[in-house]
Design a protein around this motif. Structure first.
Motif, PDB file in Angstrom:
ATOM      1  N   SER A  18      -4.447 -11.766  -3.127  1.00  0.00           N
ATOM      2  CA  SER A  18      -4.188 -12.695  -2.022  1.00  0.00           C
ATOM      3  C   SER A  18      -3.464 -11.996  -0.881  1.00  0.00           C
ATOM      4  O   SER A  18      -3.753 -12.230   0.304  1.00  0.00           O
ATOM      5  CB  SER A  18      -3.370 -13.878  -2.530  1.00  0.00           C
ATOM      6  OG  SER A  18      -3.068 -14.774  -1.486  1.00  0.00           O
TER       7      SER A  18
ATOM      8  N   GLN B 109      -5.933  -9.895   1.009  1.00  0.00           N
ATOM      9  CA  GLN B 109      -6.801 -10.768   1.802  1.00  0.00           C
ATOM     10  C   GLN B 109      -6.102 -11.261   3.068  1.00  0.00           C
ATOM     11  O   GLN B 109      -6.701 -11.302   4.157  1.00  0.00           O
ATOM     12  CB  GLN B 109      -7.236 -11.964   0.953  1.00  0.00           C
ATOM     13  CG  GLN B 109      -8.231 -12.891   1.643  1.00  0.00           C
ATOM     14  CD  GLN B 109      -9.544 -12.199   1.926  1.00  0.00           C
ATOM     15  OE1 GLN B 109     -10.267 -11.824   1.002  1.00  0.00           O
ATOM     16  NE2 GLN B 109      -9.865 -11.994   3.196  1.00  0.00           N
ATOM     17  N   SER B 110      -4.840 -11.600   2.960  1.00  0.00           N
ATOM     18  CA  SER B 110      -4.119 -12.133   4.117  1.00  0.00           C
ATOM     19  C   SER B 110      -3.898 -11.079   5.197  1.00  0.00           C
ATOM     20  O   SER B 110      -3.684 -11.410   6.367  1.00  0.00           O
ATOM     21  CB  SER B 110      -2.766 -12.704   3.673  1.00  0.00           C
ATOM     22  OG  SER B 110      -1.886 -11.671   3.236  1.00  0.00           O
ATOM     23  N   GLN B 111      -3.943  -9.803   4.830  1.00  0.00           N
ATOM     24  CA  GLN B 111      -3.729  -8.715   5.783  1.00  0.00           C
ATOM     25  C   GLN B 111      -4.991  -7.885   6.014  1.00  0.00           C
ATOM     26  O   GLN B 111      -4.920  -6.763   6.541  1.00  0.00           O
ATOM     27  CB  GLN B 111      -2.619  -7.789   5.276  1.00  0.00           C
ATOM     28  CG  GLN B 111      -1.276  -8.463   5.072  1.00  0.00           C
ATOM     29  CD  GLN B 111      -0.216  -7.490   4.569  1.00  0.00           C
ATOM     30  OE1 GLN B 111      -0.182  -6.337   4.962  1.00  0.00           O
ATOM     31  NE2 GLN B 111       0.662  -7.979   3.697  1.00  0.00           N
TER      32      GLN B 111
END
Length: 491
Positions: free
Chosen positions: A74, A77-79
């Protein structure tokens, strides 16, 4: 953001305070720096990893580790966008490829999270043995502290391919990224820290391969080393592990062949020829850079290939239209150019490329290059160039194609293009390689094994095999009979 080693949950400089420059391959400019570490920093990382195992990581459940792996996924994915741009600046690949790599890294951590959960149900598996008085059960236990050495061509992906299965298995990690591309690996450590990974479970130490990497390979406190890189470096790692009788997995170089039969659509063939040889500027260990074309279509295919290769857009990786970016370093570009000159001097015919593209003298660019009439003893046919250089030769029949394809010290990958399904299967069975692609070239799936034979290395990464590389299989045998064994009965 200052780039520091990550040891025992702390961010720290090298003990000497020395650093190494981080260079943008598209411009040749220094834009950052990383620590230059050596044996002392590796010692500290190994000590931290052992402490983490003793503190409880060794006794964690697969379900617990799975939660951490999903949190890391996660975080990546966020970065993803920022990481992709950083990857481009660090190693020169195109932004399109870098974004794909970020998705691959996310999927890798998610996949091994699921496998980690499955481990809990596999403990204590019974084995049927010949004597009913005995019960035999199996346990899969972490190898312990593992050393992971990754290359510069796919920095975050290669780190994910090793770190995710190692953590899933319950190992503690000492990770050494390439000195030419360390930045996204260091960001991975920050993401793992933010995900709550306990201190010492993942340690990242930056430095030169000859100093820091050599210390990892030769460390007696490391139970297993997993190395991806060049064959010569792999030999040195292997020698260091042999002195320790230490476990080792090697994924090394390649000079993979593609066989193109005359029943294939030419446009389809051109697409996969270029994918197999020019992706990531040809800096791919499994690149199918030796293309064997059946003589009945040779001239027609070469004509199309010349137009297609010459039309590839070369430029900085951050430009969306770029298809081929710069090579990783000036040394690598110069090596590629030198090998092409040597190959031409040995009789190879230059079809296109063989130079630095016009208006791209700044940075480490090299034109997509195709050579013909390459003899079997030509350096371009025998040696891994690791650049956008493709050799094309002809064959007349199936047996000749297979013999030419297998005539290599390497055995990582191979490809066969044909509309005849029976022929594809027949040829694939005879190709000496760990990976064979049919009617394609280059796809890698985290669910399937990855690795080679001959001087391309040994053992397998990815899939369930990748996690079991970091597990030791233990037998527990119990004598369950009420009767005495009797062999040494004193009565």
């Amino acid at each position: 953001m200052q780039n520091l080693n990550f040891i025992n949950g702390l961010w720290c400089q090298s003990l000497s305070g020395e650093t190494l420059p981080v260079i943008d391959p598209a411009t040749g400019e220094i834009f950052d720096e990383i620590p230059r570490s050596g044996a002392e920093e590796v010692d500290a990382a190994v000590e931290a990893a052992h402490a983490a195992l003793r503190a409880g990581w060794l006794r964690t459940s697969g379900a617990y580790r799975a939660g951490l792996l999903r949190a890391i996924a996660s975080g990546i994915q966020s970065q993803a966008d920022a990481l992709a741009e950083l990857e481009v600046r660090d190693c020169g690949k195109t932004i399109t490829e870098a974004r794909y790599d970020m998705g691959d890294a996310v999927a890798c951590f998610e996949y091994y999270a699921t496998l980690a959960e499955g481990l809990d149900g596999q403990q204590g598996t019974p084995v049927q043995v010949s004597d009913p008085r005995f019960d035999v059960k199996l346990r899969h236990e972490p190898a312990g502290v593992v050393g992971l050495i990754v290359p510069w061509n796919f920095p975050l992906v290669n780190a994910a391919w090793k770190v995710a299965p190692a953590l899933a298995a319950g190992c503690a990690v000492v990770l050494k990224p390439s000195e030419l591309a360390s930045l996204t690996t260091l960001r991975l450590a920050r993401i793992a820290e933010g995900a709550g990974l306990p201190a010492g479970v993942l340690n990242v130490v930056c430095g030169l391969g000859s100093e820091c990497g050599a210390a990892v390979a030769a460390h007696p406190g490391i139970a297993k080393v997993s190395f991806t890189g060049g064959t010569e470096s792999g030999r040195k790692v292997m020698q260091a592990r042999a002195n320790l009788v230490g476990d080792l997995a090697l994924e090394l170089g390649g000079k993979s062949a593609m066989i193109v039969f005359d029943d294939i659509d030419l446009d389809h063939a051109i697409e996969w020829i270029l994918m197999g040889s020019m992706y990531n500027q040809g800096q791919v260990c499994a690149a199918t850079s030796r293309v064997l074309v059946q003589d009945t279509i040779f001239d027609a295919l070469v004509e199309k290939l010349q137009r297609a290769a010459s039309g590839l857009r070369v430029g900085p990786g951050l430009e969306a239209s770029t298809q081929v970016g710069p090579l990783i370093s000036v040394a690598q570009r110069d090596r590629v150019a030198r090998l092409v000159r040597q190959g031409v001097a040995q009789g190879a015919r230059l079809l296109c490329g063989g130079d630095v593209p016009a208006n791209l003298e700044t940075g480490y660019f090299y034109s997509p290059t195709v050579v013909l009439d390459v003899a079997r003893d030509n350096v371009l046919w025998r040696e891994e160039v690791f650049g956008p250089v493709l050799c094309v030769s002809r064959f007349s029949n199936e047996d000749q194609a297979i013999e030419l394809a297998n005539d290599s010290q390497y055995g990582l990958a191979a490809a066969v293009l044909s509309n005849d399904a029976e022929r594809r299967e027949r040829v694939a069975r005879q190709l000496v390689a760990g990976i064979v692609w049919a009617n394609c070239s280059g796809p890698a799936f985290i669910q399937a094994p990855w690795g080679g034979v001959k001087q391309s290395g040994f053992r397998r990464g990815l899939g369930q095999w990748g996690m079991h590389e970091f597990l030791e299989l233990k037998q527990i045998t119990t004598y369950n009979s009420p009767d005495a064994w009797g062999h040494f009965n004193a009565s």
